[in-house]
Every structure is written in C-alpha cells, then in structure tokens.
Enzyme design. Structure first.
Site, PDB file in Angstrom:
ATOM      1  CE  LYS A  39      85.569 -97.677  84.264  1.00 48.08           C
ATOM      2  NZ  LYS A  39      86.636 -98.184  85.154  1.00 48.08           N
ATOM      3  CG  HIS A  47      86.449 -47.913  75.399  1.00 45.06           C
ATOM      4  ND1 HIS A  47      85.372 -48.758  75.220  1.00 45.06           N
ATOM      5  CD2 HIS A  47      86.315 -46.929  74.463  1.00 45.06           C
ATOM      6  CE1 HIS A  47      84.609 -48.298  74.229  1.00 45.06           C
ATOM      7  NE2 HIS A  47      85.159 -47.200  73.761  1.00 45.06           N
TER       8      HIS A  47
END
Length: 359
Positions: A138, A281
């Site tokens: 922090k 594909h």
C-alpha cells in the site's frame, strides 16, 4: 523514490536469503528479522536486530504474534513526506522501515501432504506475513516489498547502482507482485476450506474463483497482430492440452492449441474402443472408432482427406509404429499429434517425417 535504510526480513522460503541479507548489510542497510530467519542470518554472521528489540514485546503464542505491532506497521505505513505522520513516528519512538522481505507459510505444500489434518493446515495459515506485505505494498511510494527470491539479485543491483534508492516504477512493480502473492495465497486457503464446508453442507459457492498459471508465451494470438499466452488452470489434473508434455517439434501456436484441445476433448468421449479425430480450423475432418487404432485413424482421415492436409490428429490409445506410418504417409501433412503415449519406434517414425511436427 524509496530510500532504503532499514529492512525487515521474515521468510518461510529461505532460498538465497543469506546472500541477499549479506549484500544489504554491505550497502549499510540495517536488518530486522524474526524467528527462524533471524537465527539463520545470525548463524551466517550477519548483524540482525531481533523483532522483540523493535517492539519491546516478546514473540507470543508459538510465533502467531510477533510482527502485529504499531512499531512495525507504523514504521511501514508512515508516508514520508507527510509531516503529521513523521511527527507521530517521532512521538511514539518508531523508526521507519523501508523494505519488507517476506514470503508466506507453506500452506499449499502442507495441504498437498497425504493425511494432513485440518488443524495442521490451519497452523500454516500466515497472518503477520500477509499483513506486512499488504502494508508495504500500500505504501509503495516509500517502501519496497520483496516476496520472490528470484528478485533478490535484481533488487541488489538496483540499490547498488542508485545509492540505495528504488524508483517508483520498481516499487510499484513489487507492490503488484506482492498483492498477487497474497491473493493467490488467500485463494488456496479459501479453496481448501470451501472443500471442507462442502463436505458438511453440500453448498455451492456464490462466486467461483479460478487460478491459472502461465504455461508458455505465444508468438501471437489468433491473428498475427495480437499478443497471447497460454495459461493452465492450477487445479487441472485430468488429461488435457495444458497437462500434455510436448515431446518433439516447434512451439504450439494459438490455433494449434485451440484445435488440439478440440480434437483431444472429442476422443476423450471414447474410452473402450480405439478412436481417432482429425481436426482442421476447429472443425472435424473426420472422427471414427475401429477395432484397432490404425483402423480408426484410416476411417477418420477418409472423412475429408483434402481438408485433413495440415490437420491435428488425436488418438485415445498408445501410438505404435503401424499408426505412425499411416499418419506420415506420402500424401499426408500433419501439424500436431496428441495421444496418451507412443512406442519408441512410433516416435522415430513421426520425428523422421517432419522435423517441426508437434508430438
């Protein structure tokens, strides 16, 4: 910029920590430490301030309480250019702490043991460590937090080259790694406890949180202009494209992965008969079962032999030489073969046909 004058080191994973602390010492950085880490550093001849000398309070409850103290967290969280914060530190006789070096109790390793008890797992939930890490992360404008031993050398080089200063880009990156570290840690704990709760209540969670680890980077995504990487779900154990081991050939592309996954998931539906799938594909050119694996492959390839050129082949049984020879026929071209296993002869046949074939 964070000026590093004082570091607190408290690590579960002690790999490289002695060397790191020694280099910090050489740079004139004061070291505070706790428990087993302090002992290890002192045994190596490194000067260390014990945590109790900082807090004026003993470590308690088998180490459950040692760094949870205002003299630790005040030293970490004070904003250095905030006059009120610094005045309060002075009033309370708190010295700033500029670097936290911490990694956490081995919860994941503990619950991976056979017959681990709930009580043993609970004792390996770290409290003080995550609290320090989050405090430092922090306040990353002024404090560096180091959770990964792989970063030790990088940090030392930065400190050595910049008179013990770490730039904002570095401390922000370290803060991100710190929150990632604690988030993953908390996820493992909640996942473990969720399983215990489900055993009692059969309750489904309101929110599902999954974890993924990077398996490898990809040259590009579905299209050449897209960045991509391949991630594996941490809890994934069943046979899959992510758990598969690549034995031969160049790295997989995004489309290889997508097609191979489709082919594999298709043949996993068949557990008794030999089965083969040929995918191109993301579409099946053919899918077949047979009395033998070579028969299944021949039938699958025959579904659309023209489209099968440059395809993915998935098989649900060990590949032997007869199947490998069929796959590598002169009129064929295959990008990927995936199967549970291969005989040595089959591997030689496949490797000899195409040097880039992914197996």
């Amino acid at each position: 910029m964070a000026m590093i004058k004082r570091a607190l080191i408290s690590v579960s994973n002690k790999e490289g920590v002695v060397e790191f602390a020694s280099e910090l010492n050489k740079l004139g950085i004061e070291i505070i430490s706790t428990g087993g880490t302090a002992r290890k550093l002192q045994e190596a001849g490194i000067e260390v301030i014990g945590i109790s000398d900082v807090t004026n309070f003993p470590e308690m409850m088998d180490g459950r309480v040692k760094t949870l103290h205002p003299k630790v967290h005040g030293g970490i969280l004070a904003v250095r250019d905030n006059e009120k914060h610094m005045e309060e530190l002075k009033e309370q006789e708190i010295t700033p702490i500029d670097m936290i070096v911490c990694n956490l109790y081995p919860f994941a390793e503990t619950i991976a043991k056979e017959d681990v008890t709930l009580e043993e797992a609970i004792e390996n939930i770290d409290i003080g460590g995550p609290t320090m890490i989050r405090s430092a992360a922090k306040n990353n404008e002024d404090v560096a937090v180091v959770v990964d031993p792989e970063d030790y050398n990088y940090i030392i080089e930065k400190l050595r080259d910049n008179d013990c200063l770490l730039d904002k880009k570095t401390t922000l990156k370290l803060a991100y790694q710190a929150f990632h570290h604690t988030a993953e840690y908390d996820h493992i704990i909640q996942d473990y406890l969720a399983d215990k709760v489900k055993q009692v209540e059969e309750k489904l969670p309101e929110v599902i949180m999954d974890r993924y680890s990077k398996k490898m980077g990809l040259r590009y995504g579905e299209n050449p202009h897209q960045k991509a990487a391949f991630y594996q779900e941490k809890e994934q154990k069943e046979a899959s494209i992510t758990t598969a081991k690549q034995l031969h050939g160049k790295e997989l592309s995004f489309n290889n992965i997508n097609d191979t996954n489709g082919a594999l998931e298709l043949i996993k539906e068949f557990t008794e008969q030999p089965a083969a799938a040929v995918i191109k594909h993301a579409n099946p050119c053919g899918m077949a079962v047979g009395d033998t694996l070579v028969e299944a492959y021949k039938k699958a390839h025959a579904g659309d032999p023209l489209s099968a050129f440059g395809s993915i082949v998935a098989l649900n049984q060990e590949v032997k030489a007869d199947v490998a020879k069929e796959i590598t026929g002169e009129d064929k071209f295959v990008e990927v073969v995936i199967a549970p296993s291969y005989t040595a002869e089959a591997l030689e046949v496949l490797k000899a046909r195409w040097k880039n074939l992914r197996i």
